[in-house]
Enzyme design. Structure first.
Site, PDB file in Angstrom:
ATOM      1  N   CYS A  33       0.784  -1.400   0.148  1.00 46.35           N
ATOM      2  CA  CYS A  33      -0.091  -0.079   0.201  1.00 46.35           C
ATOM      3  C   CYS A  33       0.948   1.213  -0.023  1.00 46.35           C
ATOM      4  CB  CYS A  33      -0.983  -0.007   1.226  1.00 46.35           C
ATOM      5  SG  CYS A  33      -2.155  -1.383   1.394  1.00 46.35           S
ATOM      6  N   HIS A  61      -3.343   7.711   2.046  1.00 49.02           N
ATOM      7  CA  HIS A  61      -3.605   6.330   1.837  1.00 49.02           C
ATOM      8  C   HIS A  61      -5.093   6.036   2.298  1.00 49.02           C
ATOM      9  CE1 HIS A  61      -3.676   2.137   0.951  1.00 49.02           C
ATOM     10  NE2 HIS A  61      -3.606   1.833   2.251  1.00 49.02           N
ATOM     11  N   ASN A  74     -10.141   0.223  -0.012  1.00 46.12           N
ATOM     12  CA  ASN A  74      -8.529   0.362   0.155  1.00 46.12           C
ATOM     13  C   ASN A  74      -8.126  -0.163  -1.303  1.00 46.12           C
ATOM     14  OD1 ASN A  74      -5.677   0.212   0.295  1.00 46.12           O
ATOM     15  ND2 ASN A  74      -5.709  -0.832   2.652  1.00 46.12           N
TER      16      ASN A  74
HETATM   17  N1  COA Z   1     -18.379  -7.872   9.856  1.00 40.84           N
HETATM   18  C1  COA Z   1     -18.615  -7.663  11.053  1.00 40.84           C
HETATM   19  N2  COA Z   1     -17.877  -8.355  12.360  1.00 40.84           N
HETATM   20  C2  COA Z   1     -16.529  -8.373  11.789  1.00 40.84           C
HETATM   21  C3  COA Z   1     -15.954  -8.247  10.493  1.00 40.84           C
HETATM   22  C4  COA Z   1     -17.095  -7.535   9.597  1.00 40.84           C
HETATM   23  N3  COA Z   1     -16.340  -7.618   8.319  1.00 40.84           N
HETATM   24  N4  COA Z   1     -14.496  -8.213  10.748  1.00 40.84           N
HETATM   25  C5  COA Z   1     -14.245  -8.337  11.845  1.00 40.84           C
HETATM   26  N5  COA Z   1     -15.365  -8.527  12.704  1.00 40.84           N
HETATM   27  C6  COA Z   1     -15.676  -8.817  13.928  1.00 40.84           C
HETATM   28  C7  COA Z   1     -14.404  -9.566  14.606  1.00 40.84           C
HETATM   29  O1  COA Z   1     -14.721 -10.956  14.367  1.00 40.84           O
HETATM   30  C8  COA Z   1     -14.481  -9.403  15.874  1.00 40.84           C
HETATM   31  O2  COA Z   1     -15.481  -9.799  16.666  1.00 40.84           O
HETATM   32  P1  COA Z   1     -15.268 -10.742  18.112  1.00 40.84           P
HETATM   33  O3  COA Z   1     -15.170  -9.419  18.957  1.00 40.84           O
HETATM   34  O4  COA Z   1     -16.326 -11.517  18.249  1.00 40.84           O
HETATM   35  O5  COA Z   1     -13.798 -11.403  17.955  1.00 40.84           O
HETATM   36  C9  COA Z   1     -14.894  -7.902  15.988  1.00 40.84           C
HETATM   37  O6  COA Z   1     -15.519  -7.650  14.791  1.00 40.84           O
HETATM   38  C10 COA Z   1     -13.794  -6.795  16.231  1.00 40.84           C
HETATM   39  O7  COA Z   1     -12.758  -7.130  15.581  1.00 40.84           O
HETATM   40  P2  COA Z   1     -11.593  -6.142  15.448  1.00 40.84           P
HETATM   41  O8  COA Z   1     -10.570  -6.255  14.451  1.00 40.84           O
HETATM   42  O9  COA Z   1     -11.144  -5.802  16.835  1.00 40.84           O
HETATM   43  O10 COA Z   1     -12.303  -4.821  14.996  1.00 40.84           O
HETATM   44  P3  COA Z   1     -11.740  -3.427  14.542  1.00 40.84           P
HETATM   45  O11 COA Z   1     -12.667  -2.268  15.372  1.00 40.84           O
HETATM   46  O12 COA Z   1     -10.111  -3.427  14.872  1.00 40.84           O
HETATM   47  O13 COA Z   1     -11.744  -3.214  13.220  1.00 40.84           O
HETATM   48  C11 COA Z   1     -10.713  -3.118  10.995  1.00 40.84           C
HETATM   49  C12 COA Z   1     -11.242  -4.061  12.099  1.00 40.84           C
HETATM   50  C13 COA Z   1      -9.916  -4.248  10.280  1.00 40.84           C
HETATM   51  C14 COA Z   1     -11.836  -2.458  10.292  1.00 40.84           C
HETATM   52  C15 COA Z   1      -9.435  -2.159  11.949  1.00 40.84           C
HETATM   53  O14 COA Z   1      -8.877  -3.220  12.547  1.00 40.84           O
HETATM   54  C16 COA Z   1      -8.710  -1.745  10.645  1.00 40.84           C
HETATM   55  O15 COA Z   1      -9.227  -0.883   9.765  1.00 40.84           O
HETATM   56  N6  COA Z   1      -7.502  -1.800  10.781  1.00 40.84           N
HETATM   57  C17 COA Z   1      -6.561  -1.045  10.037  1.00 40.84           C
HETATM   58  C18 COA Z   1      -6.587  -2.076   8.678  1.00 40.84           C
HETATM   59  C19 COA Z   1      -5.577  -1.197   7.612  1.00 40.84           C
HETATM   60  O16 COA Z   1      -5.514  -0.152   7.640  1.00 40.84           O
HETATM   61  N7  COA Z   1      -5.125  -2.102   6.881  1.00 40.84           N
HETATM   62  C20 COA Z   1      -4.318  -1.847   5.661  1.00 40.84           C
HETATM   63  C21 COA Z   1      -3.126  -1.231   5.985  1.00 40.84           C
HETATM   64  S1  COA Z   1      -2.612  -1.048   4.234  1.00 40.84           S
END
Ligand code: COA
Length: 327
Positions: free
Chosen positions: A115, A254, A284
């Protein structure tokens, strides 16, 4: 070397026609439109058609950037493509695009920094133009991330999309005014930390598994690194050039997550009205996200000639970086 400046002569972008909404995803996996919007800001993403490759997207974005610059491929002597999803292991997507655009001179190569690819490729291209080795470049960020997603993994497949963005960059004689006052690439700052591989990577590769594997991510750990590292990259670069968040006309980040964009802008003292966000419509798009967002804001008239723009990205590796450009 110091008397040259790299100007942005043209900008273009391309998105595949097919739009995949959150509701469509919710019909296939255990997720919801509300969850995706609330946690990421994403409402939809574009997905490449069957058989439509990264080079197909890159060629369209490149043609639009050339049109915007009022130039033809004959004027270009370098093509640099930032991509994580090349058409082939080899040849590079850049040389595929070179052939498709009918360019029989100059050089073309890919840069792989996931990315962060566009920011890395901008830094490399800027350096090559400033040495005088090349005069005019097509810099392209193009991705078909949909091809390396596990569509049963709700924690990743909802986040990414396909697309391409491109700039035409020209080496020109610098004017006597201060480097940060004249149009062009002012500077860039690149970082990586390979120890953080496990946070965001693919499960394969030609040399390890003989296949590309799928993208896997520890979302909340990446989130924390993103806010801290991107802020550090932007602060360091602005300090090097004696600038602050208030000097920036547009923040072109980004497009990974709306909450990351907002947290970083707040830390840097950049007003929310200066943040270019396309994450809702594009998701993304990895190395394509910065030039795509930039082009949207050029086309709708927000980014104007002479505006100071701060770019940043973070991706697998981890890699991260920032760049300052005056359009
Ligand atoms: N729909 C519903 N629930 C979802 C889900 C989805 N698409 N994806 C994950 N969950 C659930 C998980 O299973 C978890 O459930 P649990 O508590 O029962 O285990 C819960 O949601 C929380 O997951 P978590 O990963 O802690 O959520 P979050 O608030 O951190 O959000 C992201 C997840 C991926 C959106 C977030 O962490 C994020 O954006 N991270 C950065 C990603 C990024 O920028 N990546 C690219 C860099 S280039």
């Amino acid at each position: 070397m110091t008397n040259r400046v790299t100007r942005i002569s043209g900008s273009g972008s391309y998105l595949p026609d097919r739009i995949l909404t959150n509701d469509e995803l919710a019909a296939q996996i255990d997720t919801s439109d509300a969850w995706i919007r609330e946690r990421t800001g994403i409402a939809q993403r574009h997905i490449a058609a069957e058989g439509q490759t990264t080079s197909d997207l890159g060629v369209e974005a490149a043609r639009r950037a050339l049109d915007d610059a009022g130039l033809t491929i004959a004027d270009i002597d370098l093509i640099v493509v930032a991509t994580t999803t090349p058409d082939f292991v080899f040849p590079s997507t850049a040389t595929v695009i070179q052939a498709r655009l009918g360019m029989d001179h100059g050089a073309a190569f890919d840069v792989q920094a996931v990315c962060s690819g566009f920011v890395y490729a901008l830094s490399v291209t800027d350096a090559l133009l400033k040495t005088g080795q090349h005069k005019r470049a097509l810099l392209i960020g193009a991705e078909t991330m949909s091809r390396i997603l596990n569509w049963e993994d709700r924690s990743t497949c909802v986040l990414f999309g396909d697309g391409a963005g491109a700039w035409v960059l020209s080496a020109e004689e610098a004017s006597p005014e201060a480097a940060d006052r004249q149009p062009g690439v002012i500077g860039s700052y690149l970082r990586s930390d390979g120890r953080l591989k496990e946070l965001l990577h693919t499960t394969g590769g030609p040399s390890s598994t003989r296949s590309s594997g799928y993208l896997v991510m520890q979302g909340n750990a990446v989130f924390r690194h993103a806010v801290v590292n991107i802020s550090e990259a932007m602060t360091t670069l602005m300090r090097q050039h004696g600038l602050t968040g208030e000097d920036v006309d547009w923040f072109v980040p980004h497009q990974a997550n709306q909450r990351i964009l907002e947290a970083v802008a707040k830390r840097l003292g950049i007003a929310s009205g200066k943040v270019i966000s396309t994450v809702a419509n594009h998701g993304n798009t990895s190395a394509a996200s910065v030039p795509l967002a930039f082009d949207v804001a050029v086309q709708d008239g927000r980014i104007k000639r002479g505006d100071l723009c701060l770019l940043e990205a973070l991706g697998g590796g981890l890699t991260w970086g920032s760049a300052l450009v005056r359009y």
